[in-house]
Write an enzyme that holds these catalytic residues in place. Structure first.
Site, PDB file in Angstrom:
ATOM      1  N   SER A  70       0.740  -1.370  -0.179  1.00  0.00           N
ATOM      2  CA  SER A  70      -0.204  -0.043   0.037  1.00  0.00           C
ATOM      3  C   SER A  70       0.831   1.285  -0.031  1.00  0.00           C
ATOM      4  CB  SER A  70      -1.054  -0.008   1.228  1.00  0.00           C
ATOM      5  OG  SER A  70      -1.898  -1.028   1.068  1.00  0.00           O
ATOM      6  N   LYS A  73       0.136   3.424  -2.983  1.00  0.00           N
ATOM      7  CA  LYS A  73      -0.975   4.180  -3.111  1.00  0.00           C
ATOM      8  C   LYS A  73      -0.612   5.876  -3.027  1.00  0.00           C
ATOM      9  CE  LYS A  73      -3.838   0.585  -1.021  1.00  0.00           C
ATOM     10  NZ  LYS A  73      -4.473   0.237   0.355  1.00  0.00           N
ATOM     11  N   TYR A 197      -4.347  -2.676 -10.165  1.00  0.00           N
ATOM     12  CA  TYR A 197      -4.049  -2.523  -8.757  1.00  0.00           C
ATOM     13  C   TYR A 197      -3.046  -3.551  -7.856  1.00  0.00           C
ATOM     14  CZ  TYR A 197      -5.244  -2.537  -3.439  1.00  0.00           C
ATOM     15  OH  TYR A 197      -5.213  -2.621  -2.241  1.00  0.00           O
ATOM     16  N   TYR A 249      -4.715   3.184   8.368  1.00  0.00           N
ATOM     17  CA  TYR A 249      -5.939   2.560   8.460  1.00  0.00           C
ATOM     18  C   TYR A 249      -6.477   2.971   9.811  1.00  0.00           C
ATOM     19  CZ  TYR A 249      -3.369   0.123   4.677  1.00  0.00           C
ATOM     20  OH  TYR A 249      -2.797  -0.377   3.688  1.00  0.00           O
ATOM     21  N   VAL A 267       1.320  -3.826   3.862  1.00  0.00           N
ATOM     22  CA  VAL A 267       1.314  -5.047   4.510  1.00  0.00           C
ATOM     23  C   VAL A 267       2.543  -5.978   4.352  1.00  0.00           C
ATOM     24  CG1 VAL A 267      -1.102  -5.177   5.022  1.00  0.00           C
ATOM     25  CG2 VAL A 267      -0.144  -6.156   2.724  1.00  0.00           C
TER      26      VAL A 267
END
Length: 314
Positions: A70, A73, A197, A249, A267
């Site tokens: 991530s 992103k 993705y 998160y 992760v």
């Protein structure tokens, strides 16, 4: 000089933190729901800090590539904002989720509009925006080219084994994409969005490469090596604000409380963080806490921010 300390002291601090992390036993657990990530050893730990002059202080496994997941992103958001501008915010929100990164609950309550671009659903919306300009192969090429150029390193690559592993087991992400499609929130076919993705999350980079690539967010949108403005200072501030509030998160508040720096986790065990006006930072330890963030990575950043007095809260 960085924050009143000469560089040798920064190098000493970084080395000391790596030594302290090496001896810790409470390392968390690797992400097992992506089989390729489950193969990574818990013993790994790396850290790299790049200042405005491009000088690097690093220790541990700082030059070992890992799956950034991530963290990608941050870069896809930068690209999507460059194409769509603030219209992007009609497709994805800017609020913390308070739920796990792959939760489907809020999507139903909010009619397919993800809370922010850093949860999985939000990143799917951002990926969809990039695909509205290019087919998947070209979109991935643009993402990879952007990251390579920002890092000044052409060796950065997509780990196809990780991408295939995600494709085989990414059922929750498939559900998220199809749920968003059912609300008319994806413009492109869900399978194309998912494939793109999975691949950009499977980019492999080292701590050094991540810290180099993210320098523009530490220096008001400017690459300090080239002097080139990658984004405006205003946009850099806003991306940093989103990293601070949403980058970890449902552990984002805890990260802000303990570290006090904008950051984005993955992760794969990596965390990218920014000390605005001072340095770009990356840490890696594959063991995760309950929120899916690197356990030792957060501890290391907390120690670094304290010892360098880099918290944005003073």
């Amino acid at each position: 000089m960085i924050s009143g300390l000469p560089l040798p002291d920064l190098r000493t601090i970084v080395s000391e933190i790596a030594e302290e992390m090496r001896d810790r036993k409470d390392r968390g657990e690797v992400a097992t729901y992506i089989p390729e990530l489950a193969r990574v050893g818990l013993e790994n730990f790396g850290i790299a800090v790049v200042d405005g002059d491009g000088t690097i202080a690093e220790a541990g496994d700082s030059d070992k590539p890992f799956s950034i997941q991530s963290i990608s992103k941050v870069f896809t958001l930068t690209l999507a904002l460059g194409k769509a501008g603030d219209l992007l915010w009609t497709r994805v929100g800017r609020e913390p989720s308070g739920n796990p990164f792959n939760s489907i609950v809020q999507l139903e309550l909010e009619k397919g509009v993800p809370r922010n671009p850093f949860i999985n659903a939000g990143a799917l919306a951002v990926t969809d925006a990039l695909l509205s300009c290019h087919p998947p192969r070209a979109a991935l090429g643009e993402i990879l080219s952007f990251i390579r150029a920002a890092a000044g390193d052409e060796s950065i690559f997509i780990d196809e084994n990780v991408a295939e592993s995600e494709k085989r087991t990414g059922f929750r992400n498939v559900a998220l994409a199809n749920f968003m499609k059912s609300f008319g929130k994806l413009e492109n076919p869900a399978d194309l969005v998912l494939g793109t993705y999975f691949h950009h999350c499977s980019i492999a980079m080292s701590c050094r490469q991540i810290a180099m690539a993210g320098r523009y967010l530490a220096h008001s949108g400017r690459n300090p090596e080239t002097g080139f403005n990658i984004v405006s200072a205003r946009r850099a501030r806003r991306i940093n604000a989103l990293m601070l509030t949403c980058g970890h998160y449902d552990g984002s508040g805890e990260f802000a409380y303990r570290v006090g720096l904008p950051g984005k986790s993955g992760v794969g065990g990596g965390i990218f963080a920014v000390a605005p006006g001072r340095a770009s930072i990356a840490v890696w330890s594959p063991g995760l806490d309950a929120a899916g963030n690197s356990r030792l990575g957060r501890m290391a950043l907390e120690k670094l921010a304290q010892r360098m007095k880099w918290s944005i809260f003073g």
